[in-house]
Scaffold this motif. Structure first.
Motif, mmCIF file in Angstrom:
data_model
loop_
_atom_site.group_PDB
_atom_site.id
_atom_site.type_symbol
_atom_site.label_atom_id
_atom_site.label_comp_id
_atom_site.label_asym_id
_atom_site.label_seq_id
_atom_site.Cartn_x
_atom_site.Cartn_y
_atom_site.Cartn_z
ATOM 1 N N ILE A 55 0.834 -1.039 -0.234
ATOM 2 C CA ILE A 55 -0.104 -0.328 -0.252
ATOM 3 C C ILE A 55 0.885 1.138 0.118
ATOM 4 C CG2 ILE A 55 -1.908 0.882 1.425
ATOM 5 C CD1 ILE A 55 -3.278 -1.513 2.020
ATOM 6 N N GLY A 56 1.811 1.136 0.806
ATOM 7 C CA GLY A 56 2.645 2.510 1.182
ATOM 8 C C GLY A 56 3.490 2.494 -0.613
ATOM 9 N N ASN A 57 3.634 1.289 -1.524
ATOM 10 C CA ASN A 57 4.320 1.772 -2.798
ATOM 11 C C ASN A 57 3.457 2.450 -3.827
ATOM 12 O OD1 ASN A 57 6.787 0.447 -2.052
ATOM 13 N ND2 ASN A 57 6.599 -1.298 -2.533
ATOM 14 N N ALA A 58 2.049 2.096 -3.214
ATOM 15 C CA ALA A 58 1.008 2.124 -4.411
ATOM 16 C C ALA A 58 0.545 3.612 -3.672
ATOM 17 C CB ALA A 58 -0.364 1.546 -4.091
ATOM 18 N N LEU A 59 0.040 4.289 -2.995
ATOM 19 C CA LEU A 59 0.437 5.716 -2.535
ATOM 20 C C LEU A 59 0.947 6.278 -3.146
ATOM 21 C CD1 LEU A 59 -0.602 4.729 0.815
ATOM 22 C CD2 LEU A 59 -2.212 5.875 -0.886
ATOM 23 N N ALA A 60 2.862 5.880 -2.998
ATOM 24 C CA ALA A 60 3.499 6.852 -3.928
ATOM 25 C C ALA A 60 3.634 7.180 -5.104
ATOM 26 C CB ALA A 60 4.847 5.904 -3.322
#
Length: 241
Positions: A190-195
């Motif tokens: 999720i962190g990667n997707a939000l970035a």
């Protein structure tokens, strides 16, 4: 050409919009789709947790449900992988199981390999990032098929997902047996997707998307998890909300 939809139990019970989108998409491409009402679970949860004997009736029912069809389309890489890679091992117990496997296609395989299309006439004017699920990536070898389809969608901006090939942490019963590890893996994804700054996290397996979408919802994050079929079924006249 006789084509059937194997909607899968997750889609049927939790996200039926994916099945509806798949049918709308295929019919728009001129494919007449049947929906055998006898279909049920493919048996993957039982098989993956070692309950082979309990899997047999489900394999037998699935084989019977899809007898006589040239192609069986599945909007789920994990269920397609179950049939393609494991049904053959039930050959002695379930006559016809091995024969079903080559007729089963994950949705993007059917579109690209069988129908020979990448531009399906979709319009989806949003920024999208794509998560390749483990079964689709590793067992089915979907490769660039989903990306080629997304890249052909009018108005869609496809952005790379960092660490795309890493597992999201769902893994079926893995998420139940190892919740802390599963949640940590999901948080990384999720962190990667939000970035990426995308508004939509797209995938071809709703099991993964339920895992990630639930985490996003609890965080109140400005990112929605959405199945690939719903993007490909979208048109200018029917905008996504």
């Amino acid at each position: 050409m006789r084509v059937a939809l194997f909607v899968t139990c997750v889609n049927d019970a939790v996200l039926p919009s994916t099945g509806v989108a798949t049918v709308r998409l295929l019919e728009r491409l001129g494919v007449e789709v049947d929906f055998p009402a006898a279909q049920t679970c493919c048996g993957q949860p039982q098989f993956n947790t070692g309950y082979r004997e309990e899997t047999v009736p489900l394999v037998r029912r699935t084989v019977r449900a899809f007898e006589g069809y040239d192609h069986v389309v599945v909007p789920s890489g994990s269920c397609a992988a179950m049939v393609r890679h494991h049904y053959g091992s039930f050959g002695a117990e379930v006559p016809g199981a091995a024969g079903l496997a080559p007729r089963v296609h994950e949705l993007t395989e059917f579109l690209v390999d069988v129908l020979g299309v990448t531009d399906v006439g979709a319009c989806f004017p949003h920024r999208v990032t794509y998560h390749p699920s483990c079964h689709g990536l590793r067992l089915l070898g979907l490769g660039e098929r989903p990306r080629r389809l997304l890249e052909s969608v009018k108005g869609l901006e496809l952005v790379e997902l960092p660490g795309a090939e890493e597992c999201c942490g769902f893994g079926g019963t893995f998420a139940v047996k190892n919740p802390d590890v599963s949640a940590a893996m999901g948080a990384d994804k999720i962190g990667n997707a939000l970035a990426t700054g995308a508004g939509v996290l797209c995938g071809a397996d709703n099991s993964c998307l339920l895992h990630l979408g639930g985490m996003l919802s609890r965080q109140g994050a400005p990112l929605r998890a959405l199945h690939l079929a719903e993007i490909l079924a979208s048109t200018e006249e029917e905008p996504w909300r």
